[in-house]
Every structure is written in structure tokens, then in C-alpha cells.
Design a protein around this motif. Sequence first.
Motif, PDB file in Angstrom:
ATOM      1  N   ASN A 286       0.889  -1.208   0.084  1.00 24.96           N
ATOM      2  CA  ASN A 286      -0.050   0.436   0.165  1.00 24.96           C
ATOM      3  C   ASN A 286       0.989   1.244  -0.054  1.00 24.96           C
ATOM      4  OD1 ASN A 286      -2.377  -1.050   0.122  1.00 24.96           O
ATOM      5  ND2 ASN A 286      -1.392  -2.071   2.089  1.00 24.96           N
ATOM      6  N   ALA A 287       0.615   2.264  -0.874  1.00 25.37           N
ATOM      7  CA  ALA A 287       0.797   3.345  -0.621  1.00 25.37           C
ATOM      8  C   ALA A 287       0.190   4.634  -0.448  1.00 25.37           C
ATOM      9  CB  ALA A 287       1.874   4.268  -1.759  1.00 25.37           C
ATOM     10  N   SER A 288       0.879   5.820   0.455  1.00 23.90           N
ATOM     11  CA  SER A 288      -0.045   6.729   0.977  1.00 23.90           C
ATOM     12  C   SER A 288       0.591   7.849   0.194  1.00 23.90           C
ATOM     13  CB  SER A 288       1.043   6.999   2.136  1.00 23.90           C
ATOM     14  OG  SER A 288       2.306   7.922   1.665  1.00 23.90           O
ATOM     15  N   TYR A 289      -0.589   8.646   0.505  1.00 25.35           N
ATOM     16  CA  TYR A 289      -0.835   9.344  -0.381  1.00 25.35           C
ATOM     17  C   TYR A 289       0.377  10.630  -0.993  1.00 25.35           C
ATOM     18  CZ  TYR A 289      -3.116  13.900  -2.695  1.00 25.35           C
ATOM     19  OH  TYR A 289      -3.244  14.929  -3.681  1.00 25.35           O
ATOM     20  N   THR A 290       1.090  10.719   0.554  1.00 25.39           N
ATOM     21  CA  THR A 290       2.376  11.572  -0.278  1.00 25.39           C
ATOM     22  C   THR A 290       3.346  11.026  -1.268  1.00 25.39           C
ATOM     23  OG1 THR A 290       2.006  11.835   2.837  1.00 25.39           O
ATOM     24  CG2 THR A 290       3.693  12.151   1.447  1.00 25.39           C
ATOM     25  N   ALA A 291       3.151   9.601  -1.048  1.00 21.90           N
ATOM     26  CA  ALA A 291       4.081   8.951  -1.572  1.00 21.90           C
ATOM     27  C   ALA A 291       3.304   8.578  -3.560  1.00 21.90           C
ATOM     28  CB  ALA A 291       4.473   7.358  -1.450  1.00 21.90           C
ATOM     29  N   LEU A 292       2.300   8.544  -3.248  1.00 17.28           N
ATOM     30  CA  LEU A 292       1.597   8.673  -4.190  1.00 17.28           C
ATOM     31  C   LEU A 292       1.998   9.936  -5.086  1.00 17.28           C
ATOM     32  CD1 LEU A 292       0.064   7.831  -6.841  1.00 17.28           C
ATOM     33  CD2 LEU A 292      -1.938   8.685  -5.765  1.00 17.28           C
ATOM     34  N   VAL A 293       1.452  11.338  -5.160  1.00 19.28           N
ATOM     35  CA  VAL A 293       2.445  12.599  -5.560  1.00 19.28           C
ATOM     36  C   VAL A 293       3.554  12.179  -5.462  1.00 19.28           C
ATOM     37  CG1 VAL A 293       2.709  15.284  -4.819  1.00 19.28           C
ATOM     38  CG2 VAL A 293       0.489  14.076  -3.820  1.00 19.28           C
ATOM     39  N   SER A 294       4.661  11.780  -4.013  1.00 22.61           N
ATOM     40  CA  SER A 294       6.068  11.888  -5.197  1.00 22.61           C
ATOM     41  C   SER A 294       6.493  11.624  -6.385  1.00 22.61           C
ATOM     42  CB  SER A 294       6.983  11.530  -4.147  1.00 22.61           C
ATOM     43  OG  SER A 294       6.906  12.232  -2.935  1.00 22.61           O
ATOM     44  N   SER A 295       5.734   9.985  -6.501  1.00 22.23           N
ATOM     45  CA  SER A 295       6.009   8.821  -8.350  1.00 22.23           C
ATOM     46  C   SER A 295       5.438  10.295  -9.482  1.00 22.23           C
ATOM     47  CB  SER A 295       5.351   8.282  -8.160  1.00 22.23           C
ATOM     48  OG  SER A 295       5.401   7.643  -9.100  1.00 22.23           O
ATOM     49  N   VAL A 296       4.196  10.210  -9.410  1.00 21.72           N
ATOM     50  CA  VAL A 296       3.339  11.177  -9.966  1.00 21.72           C
ATOM     51  C   VAL A 296       4.310  13.021 -10.357  1.00 21.72           C
ATOM     52  CG1 VAL A 296       1.093  12.706 -10.162  1.00 21.72           C
ATOM     53  CG2 VAL A 296       1.347  10.728  -9.204  1.00 21.72           C
ATOM     54  N   ARG A 297       5.142  13.702  -9.225  1.00 24.80           N
ATOM     55  CA  ARG A 297       6.104  13.764  -9.614  1.00 24.80           C
ATOM     56  C   ARG A 297       6.996  14.155 -10.622  1.00 24.80           C
ATOM     57  NH1 ARG A 297       6.453  17.774  -4.213  1.00 24.80           N
ATOM     58  NH2 ARG A 297       4.674  18.952  -3.725  1.00 24.80           N
ATOM     59  N   SER A 326      -6.999   4.064  -0.428  1.00 27.14           N
ATOM     60  CA  SER A 326      -6.677   3.226  -1.957  1.00 27.14           C
ATOM     61  C   SER A 326      -5.236   2.608  -1.777  1.00 27.14           C
ATOM     62  CB  SER A 326      -7.473   3.680  -3.075  1.00 27.14           C
ATOM     63  OG  SER A 326      -6.599   4.319  -3.813  1.00 27.14           O
ATOM     64  N   ILE A 327      -5.454   2.050  -2.724  1.00 23.53           N
ATOM     65  CA  ILE A 327      -3.860   1.135  -2.144  1.00 23.53           C
ATOM     66  C   ILE A 327      -2.747   2.295  -2.867  1.00 23.53           C
ATOM     67  CG2 ILE A 327      -3.962   0.505  -5.105  1.00 23.53           C
ATOM     68  CD1 ILE A 327      -2.649  -2.442  -4.143  1.00 23.53           C
ATOM     69  N   LEU A 328      -3.113   3.294  -3.511  1.00 26.60           N
ATOM     70  CA  LEU A 328      -3.045   4.008  -3.903  1.00 26.60           C
ATOM     71  C   LEU A 328      -2.646   5.501  -3.102  1.00 26.60           C
ATOM     72  CD1 LEU A 328      -3.333   4.396  -7.803  1.00 26.60           C
ATOM     73  CD2 LEU A 328      -1.187   3.499  -5.817  1.00 26.60           C
ATOM     74  N   SER A 329      -3.315   5.471  -1.291  1.00 24.70           N
ATOM     75  CA  SER A 329      -4.033   6.144  -1.037  1.00 24.70           C
ATOM     76  C   SER A 329      -3.911   5.303   0.933  1.00 24.70           C
ATOM     77  CB  SER A 329      -4.661   7.235  -0.876  1.00 24.70           C
ATOM     78  OG  SER A 329      -5.813   6.526  -1.401  1.00 24.70           O
ATOM     79  N   ALA A 330      -3.083   4.553   0.674  1.00 25.61           N
ATOM     80  CA  ALA A 330      -3.541   4.074   2.530  1.00 25.61           C
ATOM     81  C   ALA A 330      -3.540   4.606   3.631  1.00 25.61           C
ATOM     82  CB  ALA A 330      -2.802   2.848   2.362  1.00 25.61           C
ATOM     83  N   GLU A 331      -4.637   3.609   4.351  1.00 23.83           N
ATOM     84  CA  GLU A 331      -4.561   5.414   5.908  1.00 23.83           C
ATOM     85  C   GLU A 331      -4.365   4.140   6.992  1.00 23.83           C
ATOM     86  OE1 GLU A 331      -8.076   7.283   6.065  1.00 23.83           O
ATOM     87  OE2 GLU A 331      -7.905   8.350   3.739  1.00 23.83           O
ATOM     88  N   ARG A 332      -3.607   4.317   8.094  1.00 23.19           N
ATOM     89  CA  ARG A 332      -3.066   3.655   9.243  1.00 23.19           C
ATOM     90  C   ARG A 332      -4.574   2.356   9.613  1.00 23.19           C
ATOM     91  NH1 ARG A 332      -0.345   4.175  13.627  1.00 23.19           N
ATOM     92  NH2 ARG A 332       1.162   6.113  12.282  1.00 23.19           N
ATOM     93  N   PRO A 333      -4.367   1.763   9.796  1.00 24.19           N
ATOM     94  CA  PRO A 333      -2.927   0.839  10.441  1.00 24.19           C
ATOM     95  C   PRO A 333      -2.481   0.078   9.112  1.00 24.19           C
ATOM     96  CG  PRO A 333      -3.830  -0.234  10.707  1.00 24.19           C
ATOM     97  CD  PRO A 333      -5.760   0.689  10.994  1.00 24.19           C
ATOM     98  N   ALA A 334      -2.990   0.881   7.961  1.00 26.29           N
ATOM     99  CA  ALA A 334      -2.668  -0.565   6.191  1.00 26.29           C
ATOM    100  C   ALA A 334      -1.049  -0.768   6.625  1.00 26.29           C
ATOM    101  CB  ALA A 334      -3.138   0.209   5.300  1.00 26.29           C
ATOM    102  N   ALA A 335      -0.301  -1.830   6.205  1.00 26.34           N
ATOM    103  CA  ALA A 335       0.687  -2.092   6.058  1.00 26.34           C
ATOM    104  C   ALA A 335       1.559  -1.106   4.744  1.00 26.34           C
ATOM    105  CB  ALA A 335       1.398  -3.546   5.651  1.00 26.34           C
TER     106      ALA A 335
END
Lengths: 579, 683
Positions: A286-297, A326-335
Motif C-alpha cells: 500500500n502506498a500513502s497519498y504522499t508517496a503517490l504524489v512523489s511518484s506523480v511528480r 485506496s492502494i494508492l492512498s492507504a491510511e493507518r494501520p495499513a501495512a
Amino acid sequence: MTTGSMIDPFTREIVKDSLVAIGEEMFYSLARTSMSPIIYEVLDFASGLTDAKGQLLTQGNGVTGFIGMLTFMVKNTLDKFGPEGLHPGDVIILNDPYGGGGSHLSDVGLVMPIFHEGELVAFAANKAHWTEVGGKDPGSWTTDSTEIYQEGLQFPTIKLFNKGEINQALIDLIEANVRFPNLSLGDMWAQIAGLRTGERRFGELCSKYGKQTVQASIDFLLDHGEQVSRQQLSLLPAGVYEAEDEVEDDGFGNGPFPVRVKVTITADEFICDFRGSHPQVKGPMNASYTALVSSVRTIFLAVTNPSQDVNDGVFRPLRVITDRKSILSAERPAAVSTYWESMQFGAELVWKALAPVIPDRLNAGHLLSVCGIILSGVHPVTQEPYLIVEPSVGGWGAGSDMDGLAGQFCIGDGETYNVPVEVAEARYGIRVDEYSLTADGAGAGEFRGGSGVIRTYRTLSDGHSFSGTFGRHEIVPWGLNGGLAGSGNVIEIRKADGRQVQQLGICARVPLDQGDVVRLITATGGGYGNPLLRPADKVLADWKDGYISLEQARDLYGLVIDPATGHLEQITAARAALG
Amino acid sequence: MRIATDIGGTFTDLVYVNDAGEIGVAKSDTTPGQFEQGVLDVIRRSGVNPYHIDDFIHGTTVIINALTERKGAKTGLITTKGFRDVLEIARGNRPDLFNVRYLKPAPFVPRHLRLEVSERLDYTGVVVSPLASAELKAAVQRLKAEGVEAVAISFLHAYTNPAHEQEALQLIAEWWPEVQITASHEISQEWREYERTNTAVLNSYVKPTAAAYIDHMEQRLTAEGVNGRRYVMQSNAGMTSFRQAKLTPIQMVESGPVAGIFGAAILGKWIGEENIIAFDIGGTTAKCSLIDKGEVKVTTDYKIEQNERNAGYPVKVPVVDIVEIGTGGGSIAWIDEGGSLRVGPKSAGALPGPVAYGRGGQAPTTTDANLLTGRLSLDNFASPASMETVRQAIEEQIATPFGLSADEAALGILRIANSNMLNALKLVSVRRGYDPRDFTLIAFGGGGPLHAAALARELGVRKVVVPFASSVFSAWGMLMTDLRKDHIQTYIRRIERLDLAELNGILAQIQESGLQAYLDEGLRREDIAWVRYADMRYLGQEHTVKVIMPEEDLTAALLAELSSQFHEIHEREYTFRLEGVPVEIVNLHVSIIGSVRKPAPKPLAGHGSDASDAHTGTRPVLFDEANWLNTPVYNRNKLQPGNEIEGPAIVEEPSSSVVVYPGQRLAMDGYGNLIIETEVHSR
């Protein structure tokens, strides 16, 4: 040199360049003092400066995956403490993936407020992959965690230094909870050294030019970044573009999980809408929203202006939209421990959606996965525990005027270095039997996809443990404009007795004993254009160099080669039909 | 008589020192295709009698040119089974992070000429499987059939045990005596297979070029009666024999630039300054290097064609540590998409060159800005454009977009150029923990004298030296060099587990072999010296710091001293030390220096401080904050030792000029160097 607010354009320029130079200096200071290969070879870290509001001014990067994450760290720090709760000499530590941290627990962020004449003027920040932050498995990241609590220590934006005073209790706690405290704490000191460098240089800049001039230059820097982006944006074809793909496996045999994007390009906006992607999953992909944003950047920079200095101004035209959880914007406590396997789809989906319309800027698909592995055990000679945590190189896609590159790290990595075989054998006491190109001939095209590689580790004693995650295992890199698809990433495990051969995309803690072998095989990139259009001299050279087989030359490229002479014998009907 | 000749892109320079200690210089055109002709021309022009030349030292760009123009030999590689693609995979890095169309540097040997043979050592050098000579023979036949002209051999772990490489060398020499061969251990004894393999490949690639070049030179010199000792300048700031240069030509790759840096170190010794920042501004780049207590720093982290967007090719040979940036006299000023003024890295080169050259250049450069602000004059150029043309170029392309005057824009170009150069100077000094106030700036190359005083002030340097031979300074540096060989041996040991007897034995062996080589070349024992270093780090780190080892055999006490020096240097360079963490040696480094006799310099007597005989007039010069000042102009050739000049002033040379700022003071010393005291005060 300057008075009041009347700042000449050259002073502004010089201050701006100085800020970039400070970012670089902070970066190298950290790299050169780190204790962990993941930092000094892979350069799995980022460092930089933000203004007092947390806007990124300059970032030194080793990998692209952290682009812009420093902003989130600083904003999280400001949210928690407020400017009044921060003091000279403070250092804040954080790694919360869903909040300021953004990736996984292994990436530990440090933030230092910078004061000039008693006023908060900027922040120095960095974020580095610690080899160890505790958790259930050696190396901390794992392919079969189900919640964050298994993945190591969490630093919830707390003070590591308070007004220059170190929080010894926290150090002791880290020391007791990680497997290689020398490495982790050594890296921590390297990070602190980097921040101090930033603090000192920023102070010098303020003293030399005055706070007001520096502030004006910062505004200019951000506006300049935005201006360059918007100008480039206007060169892209406006429209709506869509792509879909799948994250293959969550480590528990579940999947595949669909992910999708709708990219809307207008005259002044670049909107990436990932709604409709699969909900967060059980395993750690799972990726958090911040991770997704970095990748899109990352891909946003690739399609706008890959060579410019990076700051928050550059990203002002970019918007990223997702559902919650979502799998691209996971929230606590997702692995989230192998978050990059889904995070990379932030870049990949946009890439795939836009490649057909801007083939001069985007090539066919590449290996995509970091192809990360963890191998741990005891060095058979020194009897000391060792730990390999490393990404793998593989093939990149071909483009409208270039063959794909062979043996390069994926888009989420960058100025990342593989570990030399001689260094690996000495340091870990394992044997590398092979480090070669797969040369499997996949990714055929007028321009050929770049070859993946094979790296083979053989253990020379008992009791080692191997984990790895190789995405793009079954769903292989895509071809473009008639080019064929590449091949997949494969972890192949061969036991010494020869009876058991497994081919996997993901595995956790596979035991390896003396003579067992892990072959790490990475993908060949996608091809570009119809292979039958590839010039004959290039096909002959490809065959001679062993990048393609005789059969591939005939069946894919339409050329029959005499293996004895290497000369062209015949053109097939299919090729002849194309003229 | 000792002479040095340095072949550059445009000119071939010569500097000589005769037995009376008198120094002379000469210049002639470089003659591409037939470089030795330029060398003979310049000897003739210098008036030196060829029969009186005892020592001939030569620097050349022929090796770097063969590499960058891809004009070397067709080269094959023989390597350990399973590893022929190491050369193509390289390190997998992508410096141009966000460019998904990055172009990876292509290997110098294509895949079908990279052949594998069975053989294997483990990391301690123990043989795991023997060299399969039948496979080697097959590989050699294949390369022969392909028309290969040079071969590189690189086996895993050869840095720790070269036995298999030596065996292969011998066999190939037997089977194929005419081919040029390099085994990796002959060039580098450091770990990291890609870097070592690439170095061996590049050495073989240029070997035929080097052999032909040196042989030609040798023949022509002999024919002209130059029968003294002949040497080539190497990248480690020392020289070597013609014979050795043919074996390891890759060592010559940076011979010109490093000679200038070395020259600065020697000049520093003459004038009693041992902490030097050497600064060389050329047409397209500026180079700098820091000399700490008289010592030129040498590293093996050198790469060709590397920049912030390109991984380049590693060359693991000792090269003087130089930082180079893309700002020089010909660097073009331009405005980027975001409206920022930039200077470089694109250069107008020699053709068309800056607008001022009058050869059709349209783009304003650093040189043009120096002209418009009065630092240079039209007399500095052979057939210059008009001042109006230069002003117009700056006005239209830079000033108008910013809404400024041409003067302000020209000053802006200089400030940006200086800011770029300042960053490079900081990189070698402040950023490595040195305080520039403890250093003297020695500035040379065409642009050095123009920019040095302003940069010194910004950096906080108190003294600037523009050397007497600044226009031929690399050749002068070569003239002052000794024989030098650097042996760097990877030797990974933790300090607390070190076997002192073994370590002392290895060091003695390295020294002995170096000593013997120089004795064989006819040097006297007392002229041979060495400096020993250890590359050290904290256990687990990758990068090392270089620490000087004592001259005598190491003892436990000396080892403790070495450790404490390491902690100190680490703290200076990186702000912290880790007392509790084990310290590790990675490489042993022995520099063996064979001193050759050099005539001693002869300082001239002072002529008093009055410089009025050299005063040629005044002209307005635009200084940063002081606006246009009517500035006295002097002719450097007419200045006498002891003369003093108060800034603001311009001291003109034929193709450059020395800028002295208001508040600064310039004096000529007994060697003809110009010494500028900046207004920076001591601590």
C-alpha cells in the motif's frame, strides 16, 4: 550591495544559485558520512531546504521517489509544534508513512528549524533509508506484514534535540530496538551533519545579503519554477488521457489489484485522478497519498522539464486526486513496508497514458519494479551478521529514436549505484556466480527494448534468509507504437540438491543453505515501432552481439542470417511485404 | 638545460630553465595530425640549442582526445566467466534523475568482443578454479579473427591476487605477440570490478595511439639532436619515462591541467606560501584545486565525460583532485525559459569565439562583459570587433529583456560568472572544512588574472598571485616536476585487528619495487623518496579520507597516532567524529618520487616601488559598487621587481589583464610574479 526591497535581478539570481548549492552540499555531506550501503551506494535519501512555511526551495536527490516529501515533513512539524513551539537547536524526527513521513518506516526524516536573528526563516530537512528500524524481519521492510506495527519503530514527529540538547532516552530506545544500532545511529549522525551544514550556510547567506533579499530571492525562485513548468505545460497537447494497470500480488496470493488514472491537461493545469483504483490491501503493497504524489511528480518533471531545479513552485500546476483508503492512498494501520510496488504506478500510469501522445518525451515501458531484495545471515569467515538490502537494475523501454537502456535502475531510483561484485563478496561472504545481461530478445521493435540482467547469489554456508519483491512479474513492460512487450522480473530459487526450482515474483524469508542459489532476473523493456522496420545492419549486429537469437531475427525482424558467416541470407515475406 | 613542452588546443608552449637558472618561454601554433612538428617549431623558436637539452618533459592532450573523439584502437576484453556484461551494466546510475530518455554511456567494447574464460578467485585471492587456458586460446583466436588491435584482461579480485591475469598476459603475449595488452592489475590494484575493467579497457584502447605518438616524437627528437632524457607528464603531477608512458598511457589523461596545479604548488614553495588554492580559467571551463601544506591532492575517483547529467567513464588512476566548472572566458550568457540569466556551460569556443574576437561570434560571453566594463581593451584581441558591436550584443540579448543598461547587464554577466566560479572555489575549500583566509590564490590561464581579485575578496582570501609565466603555466609546472609513481593497493583491515608485520611487509615491498624501478632508470638512491598514505574510514562507511602515514615502520603507538589523525580529518571534513566505532583501512597508497636535478631559480633584485615607467595611460573601468572609475593602466612587461601599484588599476598582458580593485595593492616580486594584497584582513 542592495538596499531595501529594490533587489537587482543578478543578486536574486546569485542567492537562488547559492540555495541550490547549499542543497547539494547538504546532500553530499550526508552521503559521504553514512554507514549504510543503501544510503551511500543506492543514495536512497533526499535532503534540502524549505522556507519558513515549508515550501521546498531546493532538494538534493539520490532517488526520485522522495521528490517533494520533505515539504510534507516540514508541514507536519509545523502542524504539530507551530512556529512558537520550535527553537534554535531543535531537531525533529519522524517517519509516519500516512502523515509527514510518506513512504515506509525505514525512511527516517529529520527536520531542523533555522533561525536568523531570532526569527524562524527556513527549515533544513532530510530523509534517509535506515538499514534497520526494528520490526519483525531483519532489514525492517518485509513482504508479508499486515499492519504497520510489524514494520518497526514509529517516530511520530518528536524532538530528537531540544534547544541543542539531545534526547538521550530516545537514542537508547532506538539502540535497543534495531538490529544494527551502529548503522542506524551512524546514519542518524550523518543526517544531523547534513542539517547542520544547511543551517550554517543558510545563516551565512542571510548575514551576507540580508534576510529581506534572501526572502525576495526565495519568492523569485518559487515563481521561476512555476513559470518554467507552465511554459512547458503549454507545449503539451491539451486533453484527457487514461490508463489502467494492475498491482500483481500483495504477498498473500491476493490480486491482481486494478489501478487507474485519468490525466487532464489544460493550458495551466495537470490533473491526475486516480479514483477508482483498488482499496488498500492486506499485504504491505500500500502506498500513502504522499508517496503517490512523489511518484506523480517524477513523471510530471519527465514530461515537462527534466533538467530544471526542483522546488515547490514547479509543482503548482499539478493536482493529484484519489479516493480515501485506496492502494494508492492507504491510511493507518495499513501495512506499507513495500509501498514502492504500488507507488510506482503513480508514475507508470501517467507515463502509459501519455506515451502515445508525446512519444518524443516518453519511451515504452520499463522494468518498473525496484526489484528489492533482503538477504541476511552470518558471514562464513568473519562470523559477523550481515544484511544486504538492495534494488536491482533492469531493462528500459525503447523510444521513437533510441533503443532502450540495458541494466538501469527503475524510475523510482536514480543516482543509485549497484554494489560491485568484489565488494559484495568481501562484505557478505556470499558468492556471485553471474552478473550479466539476460539478452532474451524481448521488447522487439524498430527500436529494441533494453535488456534486463541476471545476478546470481550463492550462499557458502547454512542459515541465510532471503526476501524479495519483483513486481511486473507476470504483467510485463509494454511496447509502444507497434513495438513488442518486454519480459518480466523473476526471482528464481535453486536449492543445492537440484530438485527444487521456483520462479517467483515475491517471497518472504526463504531459507538458504550452503550451495543454494538465488537468481535475480530482471525485465527487458518494451520495444518501439514495428520490428520489421528495424534496419538490417542493426539486426545483424544485435545477433552478433547476442542480444537476439537467430530465430528472433527471422521470426520477429524478418531476417534470415547465416550463422556461419553472420551475413544476411534472406528477407522473409513479412518483412518484404513492408517494402 | 631542462625544457618542457605542452601541447594545447591552440598553442604549443615551451618553458626552459638553463643551468644558470634563467627561465625562458616560447609559443607556437599547435599542429594537429603532426603534433611533434609543433614541438620542434617551438624549440626552434625558443632559440634553445637541441644538443644542450638534458631533460625534455612533455605534456599532451593526445590521449584525452583519442578517448573523447573515439579514435582509439579496436579493443577486445577477456574477463571472468559470468561477467562480460559488467562493462555494459556499469553501475546502473542515472544522474539525470527525471530524464526517462537518459542516454547511458556506451561501453568502449561491444558485446561480441567481450569474451569470457573460466577462472575464479575468492575475495581473499584464493584460487577457486584455475584459468582455463584452452578457453583463453579460443578467445584469443576469436578476437584475432575479428581484427582486434588491443586487448584488456580483467578478472575478478585481481586487485588482491594478480596470478591469473599474469598467467593470461604471458600466454597471450606468446600466442599473439603483436597485440597491445593491458591487464587490470597493471593499472589499478583497487577493488570494484567495473571501474578497474573500464580502466584497463581504456588503457588498451589508447595504447596503439600512444605508442605511435611517442615513437614519432622520439624519432623526430633524435633527428633534431635532442638526445637528453625524455619524460611525459602524468595526471598524478609527476612525470614518467617515454617507455613507461607507452605501457600505461591512460596515466597521461589529464597531463596539461594537473601540471598547472602542480606549478602552483611549486611556486607557493618559492614564495613561502604552502597553503594554496590554484585557479585556472580557460576558454570553456574554470578549474581549481586546493594545496594543503604544499601537498597536491591525488585521488582515483576520476571520470571522463562525467557531468551532472552523464555518468561518464571511471578511470581508476591517480589524478590530481581538480574541480572543474563550465564557466570560462568564452562562456555564453543567456536567459533561460524562466527569465534567469545564466553564464555557460555553452561556450563560444575559439571559433567563432566571443563577439569581441570579430570572427562572427554573435552571443555575448564573459570576455565581452570584461571588455565592455573596461577590464580588457580592444588591443587584447588580434582583429577585434568594434566596441559598438559588443555593446549591442549585450544590450539586445541581455540588457533589454531585463530593462537594464548594457553596462549593468555586463556587470551582471560578470557577477553570475563569478558566482559560478566562487561555488567551485568553495567546493574545494570551505566545503571541505578549510578556511580560505589561510590560503593564497594563485590564478592563471587567460581569465585567471581578470577574475581573481574579485573572487579572492568574496572568498576571504588575503593574497592573490598572478604567476610570472601565467600564460604558459602548465608548461612551467611540467618543468618543475619529478618522477612520480603512485601505487594504491586495496587492503581492507580494521585498525584493531591489523597485523603490523604484514602491513609493514607490504609497504616495504611496494617501496622496494618502486625504488628498484627508479634505480634501473639510473636514479641515485638518495634522490628517491616516498610518501605513504592510508585511505581510512569508519567501519561501514564507503568513502575514505586520506591520512599521511609516518615514514618509519608502523608500531602500535604510531597506529594510535594515525587513528587520531583520521578522527581529526573526518571531523574537519564532515563535522563529526565517531570515537566508539571501529576504524578501517581500505587502501594503502605509496607515492614514490624520484627527484631530478633542477636548476635553482634566481630572484632578481628590486628596482624600487615606483611603477611609473610601466604606466601607459588611463581608462574608465566599471567596478562593482563604485561605478566607472578612471583607472590607471600598466604594461606588465615593463614592470620591474619591487614596483608597487595601488588599486584601482589594470595591468595589461598581451591577451589578458590583471584587475586590481580599489583598496587593493599590487607588487611585482623578484621572480616577476604579481602579488595582490586584497583588502581582506587577517584574523
